[in-house]
Scaffold this motif. Structure first.
Motif, PDB file in Angstrom:
ATOM      1  N   CYS A 204       1.104  -0.589  -0.520  1.00  9.58           N
ATOM      2  CA  CYS A 204      -0.161   0.243  -0.197  1.00  9.58           C
ATOM      3  C   CYS A 204       0.976   1.926  -0.230  1.00  9.58           C
ATOM      4  CB  CYS A 204      -1.285   0.265   1.125  1.00  9.58           C
ATOM      5  SG  CYS A 204      -1.622  -1.273   1.534  1.00  9.58           S
ATOM      6  N   THR A 231      -3.776  -0.825  -7.434  1.00 11.10           N
ATOM      7  CA  THR A 231      -4.869  -1.849  -6.864  1.00 11.10           C
ATOM      8  C   THR A 231      -4.822  -1.169  -5.422  1.00 11.10           C
ATOM      9  OG1 THR A 231      -2.495  -2.520  -6.277  1.00 11.10           O
ATOM     10  CG2 THR A 231      -4.227  -3.359  -8.242  1.00 11.10           C
ATOM     11  N   HIS A 232      -5.542  -1.742  -4.814  1.00 11.46           N
ATOM     12  CA  HIS A 232      -6.039  -1.937  -3.200  1.00 11.46           C
ATOM     13  C   HIS A 232      -6.440  -0.667  -2.951  1.00 11.46           C
ATOM     14  CE1 HIS A 232      -2.811  -4.570  -3.437  1.00 11.46           C
ATOM     15  NE2 HIS A 232      -2.780  -5.953  -3.111  1.00 11.46           N
ATOM     16  N   ALA A 233      -7.417  -0.262  -3.196  1.00  5.51           N
ATOM     17  CA  ALA A 233      -7.823   1.376  -3.337  1.00  5.51           C
ATOM     18  C   ALA A 233      -6.870   2.068  -2.907  1.00  5.51           C
ATOM     19  CB  ALA A 233      -8.580   0.929  -1.699  1.00  5.51           C
ATOM     20  N   PHE A 270      -9.462   3.076  -8.984  1.00  2.00           N
ATOM     21  CA  PHE A 270      -9.067   2.264  -8.436  1.00  2.00           C
ATOM     22  C   PHE A 270     -10.344   1.315  -7.857  1.00  2.00           C
ATOM     23  CE2 PHE A 270      -8.046   6.734  -7.907  1.00  2.00           C
ATOM     24  CZ  PHE A 270      -6.757   6.970  -7.736  1.00  2.00           C
ATOM     25  N   ASP A 271     -10.028   0.790  -6.925  1.00  6.49           N
ATOM     26  CA  ASP A 271     -10.455  -0.783  -6.900  1.00  6.49           C
ATOM     27  C   ASP A 271     -11.860  -0.562  -5.486  1.00  6.49           C
ATOM     28  OD1 ASP A 271      -8.682  -1.378  -4.693  1.00  6.49           O
ATOM     29  OD2 ASP A 271      -8.110  -2.679  -6.768  1.00  6.49           O
ATOM     30  N   LEU A 272     -11.926  -1.162  -4.745  1.00  5.22           N
ATOM     31  CA  LEU A 272     -12.976  -1.201  -3.518  1.00  5.22           C
ATOM     32  C   LEU A 272     -12.422  -2.234  -3.089  1.00  5.22           C
ATOM     33  CD1 LEU A 272     -15.982  -0.359  -4.503  1.00  5.22           C
ATOM     34  CD2 LEU A 272     -14.294   1.578  -4.389  1.00  5.22           C
ATOM     35  N   ASP A 273     -10.305  -2.830  -3.153  1.00  2.00           N
ATOM     36  CA  ASP A 273      -9.606  -3.568  -2.165  1.00  2.00           C
ATOM     37  C   ASP A 273      -9.958  -3.020  -0.621  1.00  2.00           C
ATOM     38  OD1 ASP A 273      -9.179  -5.694  -1.276  1.00  2.00           O
ATOM     39  OD2 ASP A 273      -7.363  -5.877  -2.702  1.00  2.00           O
ATOM     40  N   VAL A 274     -10.765  -3.106  -0.335  1.00  3.48           N
ATOM     41  CA  VAL A 274     -10.803  -2.385   1.288  1.00  3.48           C
ATOM     42  C   VAL A 274     -11.787  -3.080   2.592  1.00  3.48           C
ATOM     43  CG1 VAL A 274      -9.364  -0.182   1.112  1.00  3.48           C
ATOM     44  CG2 VAL A 274     -12.286  -0.356   0.659  1.00  3.48           C
ATOM     45  N   ARG A 280     -15.712   2.403   1.402  1.00  4.01           N
ATOM     46  CA  ARG A 280     -15.381   1.835   0.080  1.00  4.01           C
ATOM     47  C   ARG A 280     -16.693   2.887  -0.608  1.00  4.01           C
ATOM     48  NH1 ARG A 280     -17.154  -4.492  -1.135  1.00  4.01           N
ATOM     49  NH2 ARG A 280     -15.186  -5.553   0.092  1.00  4.01           N
ATOM     50  N   VAL A 283     -14.855   5.556  -0.907  1.00  2.00           N
ATOM     51  CA  VAL A 283     -13.653   6.016  -2.083  1.00  2.00           C
ATOM     52  C   VAL A 283     -14.405   6.532  -3.373  1.00  2.00           C
ATOM     53  CG1 VAL A 283     -12.640   4.882  -3.642  1.00  2.00           C
ATOM     54  CG2 VAL A 283     -12.139   4.253  -1.623  1.00  2.00           C
ATOM     55  N   ILE A 292     -13.878   4.161 -10.684  1.00  4.95           N
ATOM     56  CA  ILE A 292     -13.737   2.197 -10.089  1.00  4.95           C
ATOM     57  C   ILE A 292     -14.091   1.302 -10.884  1.00  4.95           C
ATOM     58  CG2 ILE A 292     -14.723   1.493  -7.801  1.00  4.95           C
ATOM     59  CD1 ILE A 292     -13.252   3.905  -6.995  1.00  4.95           C
TER      60      ILE A 292
END
Length: 332
Positions: A204, A231-233, A270-274, A280, A283, A292
């Motif tokens: 991160c 990645t990883h928001a 960005f993704d929602l990998d939280v 989420r 974000v 997203i």
């Protein structure tokens, strides 16, 4: 439709290639040089059995079964971040060429379900340009996956890498940013990273560094059409965006960006990998639903299920996150 654009892949042809760098799978874990992503409590069996177990998970039928179980229609694969080989000298170029051919062959057997991110040895920018061009034009890559920071001393702001950003822009494909285990650089002292900090936290941090360096280095002013998925928001970049924006000029006067940090946000996806619905939602509120995508390290340590569940989205907005944004960004 659900498309996961963050999924790692290793094929038999990508294993046991170099007598030192490997990569190898042992009962201690995935091994590259002195580095081992594993445990002090080895699994039972032999190294050969450990390798077969890993490769069985990677086969088309195994992946399609897991995809069906999780209602995922397509995945976009990239090599494991521990095997980027930026530190491996000439072998870094050899391995990038091999990985691109292997991933292309793998996906060509089932293009309905699989696509891939190219790999390039950013420690050698001139070679990386050739690798990306060949992978996209001739092998079908949808973009290029890069480590978050430290390409054998080069960083996203380094002028040497601008030729890479120029090539990616010319090809009109995105960058995927994924941090990697910086403890690989420690050589035989890698065991000092006792709790795998340079991966679990460091990924991160590296991804945040890429965001910061790409902007501060002026790359987005030079190449305003450059598209980057982090990645990883986004690592920590979104959650500290206000701080980065406020201190960009007052505490980083050598930064070369011509606009405030926040005005470059539309150049990133960005993704929602939280791991919390409230995060989420934050974000999405900050970035906007059009930037997203869905990415989870598919087949990795956890399964989020429906990425849009509990977010109070319209059907149209939910479908953008589930697949439409990825289709547009990667031309799937």
């Amino acid at each position: 439709m659900l498309i996961d654009i963050h999924a790692h892949m290793i094929t038999p042809g990508m294993m046991n290639v170099h007598e030192f760098w490997g990569p190898f799978m042992t009962t201690n874990g995935f091994t590259v040089g002195h580095f081992c992503l594993g445990t002090s409590q080895p699994m039972s069996g032999t190294d050969e059995e450990a390798t077969e177990k890993l490769l069985t998970k990677m086969r088309h039928e195994s992946r399609r079964k897991l995809m069906a179980d999780r209602n995922v229609d397509k995945i976009v694969v990239s090599i494991p971040s521990h095997a980027f080989m930026y530190w491996a000298g000439d072998f870094g170029n050899e391995y990038a060429d091999l990985c691109n051919q292997e991933l292309s062959n793998y996906c060509a057997k089932d293009p309905e379900h699989f696509a891939f991110w190219a790999h390039a040895n950013l420690a050698d920018p001139t070679a990386a340009v050739k690798q990306i061009d060949h992978a996209v034009r001739n092998l079908g890559a949808k973009g290029v996956c890069v480590g978050g920071a430290n390409f054998n001393g080069l960083e996203a702001h380094s002028p040497e890498l601008f030729q890479v950003w120029e090539k990616v822009t010319e090809l009109d494909v995105p960058i995927m940013v994924h941090g990697y285990n910086q403890s690989i650089w420690l050589g035989d002292d890698h065991t000092s990273d006792l709790f795998e900090t340079t991966s679990i936290l460091g990924d991160c941090y590296d991804e945040s560094l890429f965001f910061w360096y790409l902007i501060c280095g002026g790359a987005l002013d030079e190449f305003p059409n450059l598209k980057t998925y982090i990645t990883h928001a986004g690592g920590m970049s979104l959650f500290q965006l206000g701080r980065l924006n406020a201190l960009n000029k007052s505490m980083a006067p050598d930064a070369r960006n011509k606009k405030p940090v926040t005005e470059y946000l539309d150049k990133f996806w960005f993704d929602l990998d939280v791991h919390a619905t409230t995060l989420r939602k934050a974000v999405i509120d900050l970035v906007g639903v059009d930037n997203i995508v869905h990415g989870t390290n598919f087949g990795g340590a956890y399964d989020f299920g429906d990425p849009t569940a509990g977010l109070d989205l319209s059907n149209q907005d939910a479908e953008k996150i589930r697949s439409a944004n990825a289709i547009k960004l990667l031309k799937l």
